[in-house]
Design an enzyme around this catalytic site. Structure first.
Site, short mmCIF file in Angstrom:
data_model
loop_
_atom_site.label_atom_id
_atom_site.label_comp_id
_atom_site.label_asym_id
_atom_site.label_seq_id
_atom_site.Cartn_x
_atom_site.Cartn_y
_atom_site.Cartn_z
CG ASP A 1 -4.52 -0.98 3.30
OD1 ASP A 1 -4.89 -0.63 2.17
OD2 ASP A 1 -3.72 -0.33 3.99
CG ASP B 1 -1.49 2.18 6.69
OD1 ASP B 1 -1.85 1.95 5.53
OD2 ASP B 1 -1.53 3.31 7.19
CG ASP C 1 -1.48 1.26 1.63
OD1 ASP C 1 -2.26 1.77 0.83
OD2 ASP C 1 -1.20 1.77 2.73
P1 ADP Z 1 -5.64 5.74 -0.32
O1 ADP Z 1 -5.24 4.51 -1.07
O2 ADP Z 1 -4.64 6.83 -0.51
O3 ADP Z 1 -5.99 5.48 1.12
P2 ADP Z 1 -8.48 6.48 -0.80
O4 ADP Z 1 -9.17 5.34 -1.45
O5 ADP Z 1 -8.83 6.80 0.61
O6 ADP Z 1 -6.92 6.31 -1.06
O7 ADP Z 1 -8.75 7.78 -1.66
C1 ADP Z 1 -8.40 7.81 -3.02
C2 ADP Z 1 -8.24 9.23 -3.48
O8 ADP Z 1 -9.50 9.93 -3.34
C3 ADP Z 1 -7.25 10.05 -2.70
O9 ADP Z 1 -5.95 9.91 -3.18
C4 ADP Z 1 -7.79 11.45 -2.92
O10 ADP Z 1 -7.35 11.95 -4.16
C5 ADP Z 1 -9.27 11.26 -2.98
N1 ADP Z 1 -9.93 11.53 -1.69
C6 ADP Z 1 -10.56 10.63 -0.90
N2 ADP Z 1 -11.09 11.22 0.19
C7 ADP Z 1 -10.74 12.53 0.13
C8 ADP Z 1 -10.98 13.67 0.95
N3 ADP Z 1 -11.69 13.62 2.07
N4 ADP Z 1 -10.48 14.86 0.54
C9 ADP Z 1 -9.76 14.93 -0.59
N5 ADP Z 1 -9.52 13.92 -1.41
C10 ADP Z 1 -10.00 12.72 -1.08
MG MG Z 2 -2.66 3.35 3.64
#
Ligand code: ADP
Ligand code: MG
Length: 291
Positions: free
Chosen positions: A240, A236, A38
């Site tokens: 995941d 983490d 990740d």
């Molecule tokens: P990660 O694998 O980084 O945990 P997430 O699935 O949580 O990714 O989110 C994917 C993408 O969606 C982030 O990289 C971001 O671009 C966008 N995103 C998600 N939640 C938010 C938020 N609250 N504010 C801004 N961008 C967000």
């Molecule tokens: Mg992570």
């Protein structure tokens, strides 16, 4: 492996903060051929910081106030970074109504009578909001390995916030050590392709699976397993956990969420990526002793 070899193996791991939950996990660790990592919080420190606020037709603090108003309602690490930055500039205090969290995309809310959308390109696309001239600035940020968070106000793109999350000190060394063991390293992330590729390149990782929705991570692991190879997943976050469960070997970073730690077969107490190759080496050593 013999009970003695297993005791020696788990003991060796425990001494280094590599907690192997059962004998089966120890044996599987010896057979891993692909390590999926990740990005956020595993390969990177998971301490995102705002580095840029680029706006279109509004001053920076005015936009930050709107964006922070939305993000205060969100629990996403990127949201926390934005709120912290807004607070440091005194651009906080806006109150949100009609808050909507869009997993893997961002969040939407009403602030001071404005409809504010904050998130990735996909979220703005879904809302039918064109990026216009902000597209270039978004691409420039992504090319430097930063995450670009887009903001739209009342249906128009209004700004891009650049967020950096530094790689952990030992991430590159961990990738090199895995390669030395003949293990392919894959980066898995919900972040955008260009950002992920930039960071992967810096760490020596050749395969990137990006823009993966939270619910789709496990399916990506299953896809890799279809080649017949044994796959480890290192993560983490809450997101995941299904992928950790799907993998032949789930490895949780010790500083991660309880769900990830509970689901995993191996827990790295020191949260050091170098302990991934260490875990695989201990497994291989244990199997060798059995013969
Ligand atoms: P990660 O694998 O980084 O945990 P997430 O699935 O949580 O990714 O989110 C994917 C993408 O969606 C982030 O990289 C971001 O671009 C966008 N995103 C998600 N939640 C938010 C938020 N609250 N504010 C801004 N961008 C967000
Ligand atoms: Mg992570």
């Amino acid at each position: 492996a013999t009970p003695t070899a297993i005791m020696v193996g788990t003991g060796l791991g425990a001494k280094r903060g590599v907690l192997v939950k059962n004998a089966m996990a120890l044996e599987t660790s010896a057979r891993i051929e692909v390590a999926v990592m990740d990005k956020t919080g595993t390969l990177t420190k998971g301490e995102p910081e705002v580095t840029d606020v680029l706006t279109e037709g509004r001053d920076e603090d005015a936009l930050l106030r709107l964006v922070a108003g939305v993000e205060r309602e969100s629990e996403h690490p990127l949201a926390e970074a934005i709120v912290r930055h807004a607070e440091s500039r005194g651009a906080n205090g806006a109150r949100a109504s009609r808050f909507e969290n869009v997993p893997g995309h961002g969040a939407i809310a009403e602030i001071d009578g404005h409809r504010v959308v904050v998130g990735n390109r996909r979220l703005l696309e879904r809302q039918g909001i064109p990026l216009g001239s902000l597209a270039t600035r978004r691409d420039e940020l992504a090319a430097t390995g930063r995450t670009a968070v887009l903001a739209a106000v009342d249906g128009f793109a209004a700004g891009v916030i650049g967020i950096a999350d530094a790689p952990r000190d030992s991430s590159a060394a961990a990738v090199a050590a895995l390669h030395e063991l003949g293990v392919e390293v894959v980066m898995l992330t919900g972040d955008n392709q260009a950002t992920a590729e930039r960071i992967a390149h810096r760490l020596g990782i050749d395969t990137v699976i990006a823009e993966v929705l939270p619910g789709d991570k496990a399916a990506k692991i299953a896809g890799l397993q279809r080649s017949g190879r044994k796959v480890a997943m290192v993560g983490d976050g809450v997101n995941d956990a299904p992928a950790l469960a799907q993998a032949d070997l789930g490895i949780a970073i010790g500083a991660g969420t309880d769900v990830a730690i509970e689901t995993a077969d191996v827990v790295l107490m020191r949260s050091d990526p170098l302990d991934v190759p260490t875990a695989l080496r201990i497994g291989r050593g244990t199997l060798r002793k059995m013969r």
